[in-house]
Design an enzyme around this catalytic site. Structure first.
Site, PDB file in Angstrom:
ATOM      1  N   LYS A  29      15.708  -6.474  12.505  1.00  0.00           N
ATOM      2  CA  LYS A  29      16.284  -6.643  11.159  1.00  0.00           C
ATOM      3  C   LYS A  29      17.486  -7.590  11.198  1.00  0.00           C
ATOM      4  O   LYS A  29      17.763  -8.270  10.211  1.00  0.00           O
ATOM      5  CB  LYS A  29      16.621  -5.273  10.560  1.00  0.00           C
ATOM      6  CG  LYS A  29      15.380  -4.454  10.202  1.00  0.00           C
ATOM      7  CD  LYS A  29      14.518  -5.165   9.139  1.00  0.00           C
ATOM      8  CE  LYS A  29      13.317  -4.346   8.703  1.00  0.00           C
ATOM      9  NZ  LYS A  29      12.528  -4.994   7.635  1.00  0.00           N
ATOM     10  N   THR A  65       0.816  -1.213   0.000  1.00  0.00           N
ATOM     11  CA  THR A  65       0.000   0.000   0.000  1.00  0.00           C
ATOM     12  C   THR A  65       0.854   1.270   0.000  1.00  0.00           C
ATOM     13  O   THR A  65       0.309   2.374  -0.099  1.00  0.00           O
ATOM     14  CB  THR A  65      -0.922   0.053   1.239  1.00  0.00           C
ATOM     15  OG1 THR A  65      -0.097  -0.048   2.406  1.00  0.00           O
ATOM     16  CG2 THR A  65      -1.943  -1.064   1.239  1.00  0.00           C
ATOM     17  N   TYR A  92      14.526  -1.991  16.684  1.00  0.00           N
ATOM     18  CA  TYR A  92      14.389  -2.088  15.218  1.00  0.00           C
ATOM     19  C   TYR A  92      15.580  -2.843  14.648  1.00  0.00           C
ATOM     20  O   TYR A  92      15.415  -3.753  13.816  1.00  0.00           O
ATOM     21  CB  TYR A  92      14.266  -0.688  14.592  1.00  0.00           C
ATOM     22  CG  TYR A  92      14.158  -0.753  13.077  1.00  0.00           C
ATOM     23  CD1 TYR A  92      13.022  -1.290  12.472  1.00  0.00           C
ATOM     24  CD2 TYR A  92      15.193  -0.319  12.263  1.00  0.00           C
ATOM     25  CE1 TYR A  92      12.927  -1.376  11.080  1.00  0.00           C
ATOM     26  CE2 TYR A  92      15.109  -0.398  10.873  1.00  0.00           C
ATOM     27  CZ  TYR A  92      13.968  -0.933  10.287  1.00  0.00           C
ATOM     28  OH  TYR A  92      13.868  -1.037   8.918  1.00  0.00           O
ATOM     29  N   GLU A 128       7.112   6.299   3.443  1.00  0.00           N
ATOM     30  CA  GLU A 128       6.361   6.684   4.647  1.00  0.00           C
ATOM     31  C   GLU A 128       7.045   6.163   5.920  1.00  0.00           C
ATOM     32  O   GLU A 128       6.552   6.374   7.031  1.00  0.00           O
ATOM     33  CB  GLU A 128       4.928   6.147   4.553  1.00  0.00           C
ATOM     34  CG  GLU A 128       4.150   6.813   3.428  1.00  0.00           C
ATOM     35  CD  GLU A 128       2.749   6.244   3.229  1.00  0.00           C
ATOM     36  OE1 GLU A 128       2.249   5.514   4.115  1.00  0.00           O
ATOM     37  OE2 GLU A 128       2.149   6.532   2.182  1.00  0.00           O
ATOM     38  N   GLY A 154      19.752   1.013   2.867  1.00  0.00           N
ATOM     39  CA  GLY A 154      20.012   2.128   3.774  1.00  0.00           C
ATOM     40  C   GLY A 154      18.827   3.074   3.694  1.00  0.00           C
ATOM     41  O   GLY A 154      17.676   2.621   3.640  1.00  0.00           O
TER      42      GLY A 154
HETATM   43  P1  NDP Z   1       6.299   2.362   4.250  1.00  0.00           P
HETATM   44  O1  NDP Z   1       5.842   2.809   5.589  1.00  0.00           O
HETATM   45  O2  NDP Z   1       6.244   3.316   3.125  1.00  0.00           O
HETATM   46  O3  NDP Z   1       5.507   1.024   3.836  1.00  0.00           O
HETATM   47  C1  NDP Z   1       5.342  -0.018   4.767  1.00  0.00           C
HETATM   48  C2  NDP Z   1       4.359  -1.045   4.228  1.00  0.00           C
HETATM   49  O4  NDP Z   1       4.265  -2.114   5.198  1.00  0.00           O
HETATM   50  C3  NDP Z   1       2.967  -0.480   4.030  1.00  0.00           C
HETATM   51  O5  NDP Z   1       2.429  -0.963   2.831  1.00  0.00           O
HETATM   52  C4  NDP Z   1       2.178  -1.031   5.215  1.00  0.00           C
HETATM   53  O6  NDP Z   1       0.837  -1.295   4.825  1.00  0.00           O
HETATM   54  C5  NDP Z   1       2.889  -2.372   5.452  1.00  0.00           C
HETATM   55  N1  NDP Z   1       2.689  -2.831   6.824  1.00  0.00           N
HETATM   56  C6  NDP Z   1       3.176  -2.278   7.974  1.00  0.00           C
HETATM   57  N2  NDP Z   1       2.692  -2.949   9.037  1.00  0.00           N
HETATM   58  C7  NDP Z   1       1.886  -3.928   8.551  1.00  0.00           C
HETATM   59  C8  NDP Z   1       1.089  -4.928   9.157  1.00  0.00           C
HETATM   60  N3  NDP Z   1       1.031  -5.075  10.495  1.00  0.00           N
HETATM   61  N4  NDP Z   1       0.390  -5.769   8.365  1.00  0.00           N
HETATM   62  C9  NDP Z   1       0.438  -5.638   7.030  1.00  0.00           C
HETATM   63  N5  NDP Z   1       1.179  -4.717   6.388  1.00  0.00           N
HETATM   64  C10 NDP Z   1       1.881  -3.868   7.147  1.00  0.00           C
HETATM   65  O7  NDP Z   1       7.806   1.841   4.484  1.00  0.00           O
HETATM   66  P2  NDP Z   1       8.914   1.257   3.484  1.00  0.00           P
HETATM   67  O8  NDP Z   1       8.360   1.010   2.155  1.00  0.00           O
HETATM   68  O9  NDP Z   1      10.096   2.118   3.605  1.00  0.00           O
HETATM   69  O10 NDP Z   1       9.253  -0.093   4.248  1.00  0.00           O
HETATM   70  C11 NDP Z   1       9.152  -1.370   3.632  1.00  0.00           C
HETATM   71  C12 NDP Z   1      10.180  -2.300   4.260  1.00  0.00           C
HETATM   72  O11 NDP Z   1      11.489  -1.794   3.985  1.00  0.00           O
HETATM   73  C13 NDP Z   1      10.088  -2.435   5.772  1.00  0.00           C
HETATM   74  O12 NDP Z   1      10.312  -3.786   6.113  1.00  0.00           O
HETATM   75  C14 NDP Z   1      11.237  -1.561   6.263  1.00  0.00           C
HETATM   76  O13 NDP Z   1      11.712  -1.977   7.527  1.00  0.00           O
HETATM   77  C15 NDP Z   1      12.245  -1.794   5.164  1.00  0.00           C
HETATM   78  N6  NDP Z   1      13.287  -0.788   5.046  1.00  0.00           N
HETATM   79  C16 NDP Z   1      12.977   0.528   4.846  1.00  0.00           C
HETATM   80  C17 NDP Z   1      13.997   1.465   4.733  1.00  0.00           C
HETATM   81  C18 NDP Z   1      13.737   2.920   4.574  1.00  0.00           C
HETATM   82  O14 NDP Z   1      14.670   3.707   4.816  1.00  0.00           O
HETATM   83  N7  NDP Z   1      12.558   3.347   4.169  1.00  0.00           N
HETATM   84  C19 NDP Z   1      15.402   1.044   4.780  1.00  0.00           C
HETATM   85  C20 NDP Z   1      15.607  -0.346   5.022  1.00  0.00           C
HETATM   86  C21 NDP Z   1      14.578  -1.227   5.117  1.00  0.00           C
HETATM   87  P3  NDP Z   1      -0.454  -0.960   5.717  1.00  0.00           P
HETATM   88  O15 NDP Z   1      -0.101   0.177   6.637  1.00  0.00           O
HETATM   89  O16 NDP Z   1      -1.517  -0.615   4.711  1.00  0.00           O
HETATM   90  O17 NDP Z   1      -0.751  -2.230   6.425  1.00  0.00           O
HETATM   91  C1  8X3 Z   2      15.681   1.663   7.652  1.00  0.00           C
HETATM   92  C2  8X3 Z   2      16.997   2.326   7.517  1.00  0.00           C
HETATM   93  O1  8X3 Z   2      18.903   3.419   8.802  1.00  0.00           O
HETATM   94  O2  8X3 Z   2      16.629   4.098   9.378  1.00  0.00           O
HETATM   95  O3  8X3 Z   2      15.813   0.300   7.861  1.00  0.00           O
HETATM   96  O4  8X3 Z   2      17.478   1.945  10.024  1.00  0.00           O
HETATM   97  S1  8X3 Z   2      17.520   2.963   9.002  1.00  0.00           S
END
Ligand code: NDP
Ligand code: 8X3
Length: 251
Positions: free
Chosen positions: A155, A9, A151, A187, A182
Protein backbone atom coordinates in the site's frame (compact mmCIF):
# COMPACT_ATOMS: atom_id res chain seq x y z
CA UNK A 1 -20.47 8.55 -18.29
CA UNK A 2 -18.67 5.24 -17.81
CA UNK A 3 -16.95 3.91 -14.67
CA UNK A 4 -14.61 0.88 -14.67
CA UNK A 5 -14.35 -0.66 -11.22
CA UNK A 6 -11.97 -3.49 -10.32
CA UNK A 7 -12.96 -5.88 -7.53
CA UNK A 8 -16.68 -5.16 -7.79
CA UNK A 9 -17.83 -8.58 -6.52
CA UNK A 10 -17.60 -7.57 -2.84
CA UNK A 11 -16.98 -4.82 -0.32
CA UNK A 12 -15.83 -1.37 -1.38
CA UNK A 13 -15.82 -2.09 -5.13
CA UNK A 14 -19.37 -3.43 -5.07
CA UNK A 15 -20.66 -0.45 -3.07
CA UNK A 16 -18.82 1.87 -5.46
CA UNK A 17 -20.45 0.31 -8.52
CA UNK A 18 -23.82 0.72 -6.81
CA UNK A 19 -23.40 4.45 -6.11
CA UNK A 20 -22.10 5.21 -9.60
CA UNK A 21 -25.01 3.30 -11.14
CA UNK A 22 -27.44 5.14 -8.87
CA UNK A 23 -26.02 8.36 -10.27
CA UNK A 24 -26.61 7.28 -13.87
CA UNK A 25 -23.17 5.98 -14.85
CA UNK A 26 -22.88 2.94 -17.11
CA UNK A 27 -20.62 0.53 -15.28
CA UNK A 28 -17.89 -1.95 -16.12
CA UNK A 29 -17.62 -4.35 -13.19
CA UNK A 30 -14.72 -6.76 -12.84
CA UNK A 31 -13.58 -9.59 -10.60
CA UNK A 32 -12.74 -13.30 -10.57
CA UNK A 33 -16.10 -14.57 -9.27
CA UNK A 34 -18.22 -14.71 -12.44
CA UNK A 35 -21.48 -15.74 -10.76
CA UNK A 36 -21.32 -12.75 -8.46
CA UNK A 37 -20.60 -10.43 -11.40
CA UNK A 38 -23.59 -11.79 -13.34
CA UNK A 39 -25.98 -11.50 -10.38
CA UNK A 40 -24.77 -8.01 -9.54
CA UNK A 41 -25.03 -6.92 -13.16
CA UNK A 42 -28.72 -7.98 -13.28
CA UNK A 43 -29.37 -6.10 -10.04
CA UNK A 44 -27.72 -2.88 -11.31
CA UNK A 45 -29.51 -3.01 -14.67
CA UNK A 46 -32.95 -3.63 -13.21
CA UNK A 47 -32.62 -1.21 -10.28
CA UNK A 48 -30.96 1.76 -11.98
CA UNK A 49 -31.75 1.20 -15.69
CA UNK A 50 -28.09 1.63 -16.64
CA UNK A 51 -25.91 -0.48 -18.95
CA UNK A 52 -23.49 -2.86 -17.30
CA UNK A 53 -20.54 -4.74 -18.81
CA UNK A 54 -18.96 -7.56 -16.82
CA UNK A 55 -15.31 -8.50 -17.29
CA UNK A 56 -14.22 -11.67 -15.55
CA UNK A 57 -10.44 -11.68 -15.03
CA UNK A 58 -7.67 -11.94 -12.48
CA UNK A 59 -5.74 -8.65 -12.16
CA UNK A 60 -2.54 -10.62 -11.48
CA UNK A 61 -2.54 -12.09 -14.99
CA UNK A 62 -1.37 -9.56 -17.57
CA UNK A 63 -2.70 -11.57 -20.53
CA UNK A 64 -6.15 -11.83 -18.91
CA UNK A 65 -6.17 -8.09 -18.22
CA UNK A 66 -5.18 -7.25 -21.80
CA UNK A 67 -7.66 -9.72 -23.33
CA UNK A 68 -10.48 -8.37 -21.16
CA UNK A 69 -9.74 -4.72 -21.93
CA UNK A 70 -9.26 -5.43 -25.65
CA UNK A 71 -12.70 -7.11 -25.67
CA UNK A 72 -14.44 -3.91 -24.55
CA UNK A 73 -16.85 -2.84 -27.34
CA UNK A 74 -16.10 0.55 -28.94
CA UNK A 75 -19.06 2.25 -27.26
CA UNK A 76 -17.61 1.33 -23.85
CA UNK A 77 -14.09 2.57 -24.49
CA UNK A 78 -14.67 6.17 -23.39
CA UNK A 79 -14.00 5.37 -19.74
CA UNK A 80 -14.41 8.43 -17.53
CA UNK A 81 -13.47 6.93 -14.16
CA UNK A 82 -11.20 3.99 -13.32
CA UNK A 83 -11.40 2.79 -9.72
CA UNK A 84 -8.36 0.61 -8.96
CA UNK A 85 -9.89 -1.16 -5.98
CA UNK A 86 -9.13 -4.91 -6.32
CA UNK A 87 -6.76 -5.85 -3.54
CA UNK A 88 -6.23 -7.89 -0.44
CA UNK A 89 -4.23 -8.67 2.66
CA UNK A 90 -3.30 -12.30 3.25
CA UNK A 91 -1.85 -13.34 6.60
CA UNK A 92 -0.52 -11.24 9.47
CA UNK A 93 2.89 -12.31 10.70
CA UNK A 94 6.49 -11.24 11.23
CA UNK A 95 8.88 -11.16 8.30
CA UNK A 96 10.81 -14.13 9.68
CA UNK A 97 7.66 -16.24 9.87
CA UNK A 98 5.91 -14.87 6.77
CA UNK A 99 4.41 -17.18 4.18
CA UNK A 100 6.04 -16.43 0.84
CA UNK A 101 2.92 -17.41 -1.12
CA UNK A 102 0.97 -14.80 0.86
CA UNK A 103 3.59 -12.19 -0.01
CA UNK A 104 3.42 -13.05 -3.71
CA UNK A 105 -0.39 -12.79 -3.70
CA UNK A 106 -0.33 -9.36 -2.10
CA UNK A 107 2.47 -7.99 -4.29
CA UNK A 108 0.95 -9.46 -7.48
CA UNK A 109 -2.56 -8.20 -6.73
CA UNK A 110 -2.05 -4.86 -4.98
CA UNK A 111 0.93 -3.57 -6.97
CA UNK A 112 1.27 -5.49 -10.23
CA UNK A 113 -2.50 -5.89 -10.75
CA UNK A 114 -3.07 -2.16 -10.26
CA UNK A 115 -0.24 -1.45 -12.71
CA UNK A 116 -1.52 -3.88 -15.36
CA UNK A 117 -5.03 -2.41 -15.26
CA UNK A 118 -3.76 1.17 -15.31
CA UNK A 119 -1.36 0.42 -18.19
CA UNK A 120 -4.26 -0.84 -20.32
CA UNK A 121 -6.89 1.78 -19.39
CA UNK A 122 -4.80 4.98 -19.18
CA UNK A 123 -4.09 5.05 -22.96
CA UNK A 124 -7.86 4.97 -23.61
CA UNK A 125 -8.26 8.04 -21.39
CA UNK A 126 -5.29 9.78 -23.01
CA UNK A 127 -6.98 9.50 -26.43
CA UNK A 128 -9.90 11.47 -24.96
CA UNK A 129 -7.68 13.94 -23.10
CA UNK A 130 -9.85 13.34 -20.03
CA UNK A 131 -10.43 10.88 -17.22
CA UNK A 132 -10.05 10.18 -13.53
CA UNK A 133 -8.05 7.36 -11.94
CA UNK A 134 -8.96 6.64 -8.32
CA UNK A 135 -6.59 4.30 -6.48
CA UNK A 136 -7.65 2.60 -3.26
CA UNK A 137 -4.64 2.70 -0.97
CA UNK A 138 -4.89 2.28 2.78
CA UNK A 139 -3.89 3.81 6.06
CA UNK A 140 -1.36 0.95 5.80
CA UNK A 141 0.16 2.91 2.92
CA UNK A 142 0.81 5.87 5.19
CA UNK A 143 1.99 4.06 8.33
CA UNK A 144 3.10 0.57 9.29
CA UNK A 145 1.90 -1.73 12.06
CA UNK A 146 3.20 -4.91 13.69
CA UNK A 147 3.00 -7.95 11.38
CA UNK A 148 1.60 -5.85 8.53
CA UNK A 149 4.99 -5.65 6.77
CA UNK A 150 4.28 -6.82 3.21
CA UNK A 151 0.68 -5.57 3.05
CA UNK A 152 1.89 -2.18 4.32
CA UNK A 153 4.67 -2.20 1.71
CA UNK A 154 2.20 -2.88 -1.12
CA UNK A 155 0.00 0.00 0.00
CA UNK A 156 3.03 2.29 0.36
CA UNK A 157 3.70 1.36 -3.27
CA UNK A 158 0.14 2.40 -4.18
CA UNK A 159 0.81 5.73 -2.41
CA UNK A 160 4.00 6.25 -4.47
CA UNK A 161 2.32 5.16 -7.71
CA UNK A 162 -0.59 7.56 -7.16
CA UNK A 163 1.83 10.47 -6.73
CA UNK A 164 3.83 9.39 -9.81
CA UNK A 165 0.74 8.82 -11.95
CA UNK A 166 -0.49 12.30 -11.04
CA UNK A 167 2.65 13.73 -12.65
CA UNK A 168 2.48 11.47 -15.71
CA UNK A 169 -1.22 12.13 -16.32
CA UNK A 170 -0.96 15.92 -15.86
CA UNK A 171 -0.43 16.81 -19.56
CA UNK A 172 -3.38 14.56 -20.46
CA UNK A 173 -5.95 16.27 -18.23
CA UNK A 174 -6.44 13.06 -16.22
CA UNK A 175 -7.04 13.39 -12.50
CA UNK A 176 -5.46 10.95 -10.04
CA UNK A 177 -6.89 10.51 -6.55
CA UNK A 178 -5.73 8.21 -3.76
CA UNK A 179 -8.21 7.16 -1.08
CA UNK A 180 -6.70 5.58 2.03
CA UNK A 181 -9.21 3.95 4.36
CA UNK A 182 -8.69 2.74 7.89
CA UNK A 183 -10.85 -0.12 9.15
CA UNK A 184 -13.76 -1.00 6.86
CA UNK A 185 -15.82 -4.11 7.59
CA UNK A 186 -16.04 -6.08 4.32
CA UNK A 187 -14.73 -9.52 3.29
CA UNK A 188 -11.21 -8.08 3.74
CA UNK A 189 -10.61 -9.61 7.17
CA UNK A 190 -12.06 -13.00 6.16
CA UNK A 191 -9.59 -13.05 3.25
CA UNK A 192 -6.71 -11.91 5.50
CA UNK A 193 -7.42 -14.73 7.97
CA UNK A 194 -8.08 -17.28 5.21
CA UNK A 195 -11.73 -17.97 6.05
CA UNK A 196 -11.36 -18.05 9.86
CA UNK A 197 -14.52 -16.06 10.63
CA UNK A 198 -13.96 -15.83 14.40
CA UNK A 199 -10.50 -14.34 13.93
CA UNK A 200 -11.81 -12.11 11.16
CA UNK A 201 -14.38 -10.52 13.50
CA UNK A 202 -11.85 -9.61 16.19
CA UNK A 203 -10.54 -6.33 14.69
CA UNK A 204 -14.11 -4.97 14.73
CA UNK A 205 -15.11 -6.02 18.27
CA UNK A 206 -16.11 -3.07 20.46
CA UNK A 207 -15.88 -0.51 17.67
CA UNK A 208 -18.03 0.87 14.88
CA UNK A 209 -15.90 0.40 11.75
CA UNK A 210 -16.46 2.11 8.42
CA UNK A 211 -18.86 0.49 5.97
CA UNK A 212 -18.07 -0.12 2.31
CA UNK A 213 -20.73 2.50 1.51
CA UNK A 214 -18.78 5.16 3.45
CA UNK A 215 -15.81 4.67 1.12
CA UNK A 216 -18.04 4.45 -1.95
CA UNK A 217 -19.60 7.82 -1.09
CA UNK A 218 -16.13 9.32 -0.72
CA UNK A 219 -15.04 7.90 -4.08
CA UNK A 220 -18.16 9.24 -5.77
CA UNK A 221 -17.69 12.65 -4.13
CA UNK A 222 -14.12 12.82 -5.52
CA UNK A 223 -15.36 11.80 -8.97
CA UNK A 224 -18.12 14.41 -8.97
CA UNK A 225 -16.03 17.52 -8.21
CA UNK A 226 -15.96 20.21 -10.91
CA UNK A 227 -13.53 19.70 -13.84
CA UNK A 228 -10.94 22.12 -12.41
CA UNK A 229 -10.83 20.45 -8.96
CA UNK A 230 -8.81 17.33 -8.09
CA UNK A 231 -8.82 15.69 -4.69
CA UNK A 232 -5.27 14.33 -4.43
CA UNK A 233 -5.31 12.24 -1.29
CA UNK A 234 -7.72 11.30 1.48
CA UNK A 235 -7.24 9.32 4.70
CA UNK A 236 -10.59 8.19 6.08
CA UNK A 237 -11.01 6.27 9.33
CA UNK A 238 -13.83 5.34 11.67
CA UNK A 239 -14.29 8.03 14.33
CA UNK A 240 -12.85 5.62 16.91
CA UNK A 241 -9.57 5.15 14.96
CA UNK A 242 -6.86 7.83 15.31
CA UNK A 243 -4.20 6.11 13.19
CA UNK A 244 -3.11 2.64 12.08
CA UNK A 245 -2.32 1.51 15.62
CA UNK A 246 -4.58 3.54 17.94
CA UNK A 247 -8.24 2.59 18.23
CA UNK A 248 -10.60 3.38 21.09
CA UNK A 249 -12.52 0.23 22.01
CA UNK A 250 -15.42 -0.26 24.40
CA UNK A 251 -14.19 -2.96 26.78
P1 NDP B 1 -13.17 -7.42 -0.17
O1 NDP B 1 -12.42 -8.67 0.11
O2 NDP B 1 -14.54 -7.28 0.36
O3 NDP B 1 -13.19 -7.17 -1.76
C1 NDP B 1 -12.02 -7.32 -2.52
C2 NDP B 1 -12.35 -7.28 -4.00
O4 NDP B 1 -11.11 -7.39 -4.74
C3 NDP B 1 -13.25 -8.42 -4.44
O5 NDP B 1 -14.22 -7.94 -5.34
C4 NDP B 1 -12.30 -9.37 -5.16
O6 NDP B 1 -12.97 -10.00 -6.24
C5 NDP B 1 -11.27 -8.40 -5.73
N1 NDP B 1 -10.00 -9.07 -5.99
C6 NDP B 1 -9.12 -9.59 -5.08
N2 NDP B 1 -8.12 -10.21 -5.72
C7 NDP B 1 -8.36 -10.09 -7.05
C8 NDP B 1 -7.70 -10.54 -8.21
N3 NDP B 1 -6.55 -11.24 -8.15
N4 NDP B 1 -8.22 -10.24 -9.42
C9 NDP B 1 -9.37 -9.54 -9.50
N5 NDP B 1 -10.05 -9.08 -8.44
C10 NDP B 1 -9.55 -9.36 -7.23
O7 NDP B 1 -12.22 -6.24 0.38
P2 NDP B 1 -12.40 -4.65 0.43
O8 NDP B 1 -13.59 -4.22 -0.31
O9 NDP B 1 -12.27 -4.25 1.84
O10 NDP B 1 -11.06 -4.22 -0.29
C11 NDP B 1 -11.04 -3.39 -1.44
C12 NDP B 1 -9.75 -2.58 -1.44
O11 NDP B 1 -9.74 -1.72 -0.30
C13 NDP B 1 -8.47 -3.40 -1.36
O12 NDP B 1 -7.51 -2.82 -2.22
C14 NDP B 1 -8.05 -3.23 0.10
O13 NDP B 1 -6.66 -3.39 0.27
C15 NDP B 1 -8.51 -1.81 0.35
N6 NDP B 1 -8.69 -1.45 1.75
C16 NDP B 1 -9.54 -2.15 2.55
C17 NDP B 1 -9.70 -1.78 3.88
C18 NDP B 1 -10.56 -2.53 4.83
O14 NDP B 1 -10.39 -2.34 6.05
N7 NDP B 1 -11.50 -3.34 4.38
C19 NDP B 1 -8.98 -0.61 4.41
C20 NDP B 1 -8.10 0.02 3.50
C21 NDP B 1 -7.99 -0.37 2.20
P3 NDP B 1 -12.83 -11.56 -6.62
O15 NDP B 1 -12.45 -12.31 -5.37
O16 NDP B 1 -14.19 -11.93 -7.16
O17 NDP B 1 -11.79 -11.59 -7.67
C1 8X3 C 1 -6.79 -2.24 5.53
C2 8X3 C 1 -6.73 -1.52 6.82
O1 8X3 C 1 -5.49 -1.34 9.04
O2 8X3 C 1 -6.11 -3.58 8.28
O3 8X3 C 1 -5.96 -1.65 4.58
O4 8X3 C 1 -4.33 -2.36 7.22
S1 8X3 C 1 -5.61 -2.23 7.88
Amino acid sequence: MIAFITGATAGIGKATAEIFAKNGYNIIITGRRKERLDEFSSHLKSTYKVDVLTLNFDVRKLKEVETAVNSIPAEWKNIDVLVNNAGLAVGLSTIQEGDIDDWERMIDTNIKGLLYVTRTIAPLMIVNNSGHIINIGSIAGKEVYANGNVYCATKHAVDALSKSMRIDMLPHNIKVTAINPGMVETEFSIVRFKGDEDRAKKPYLGIEPLKAEDIAETIYWCASRPAHVNINDIIITPTVQANATTTFRKS
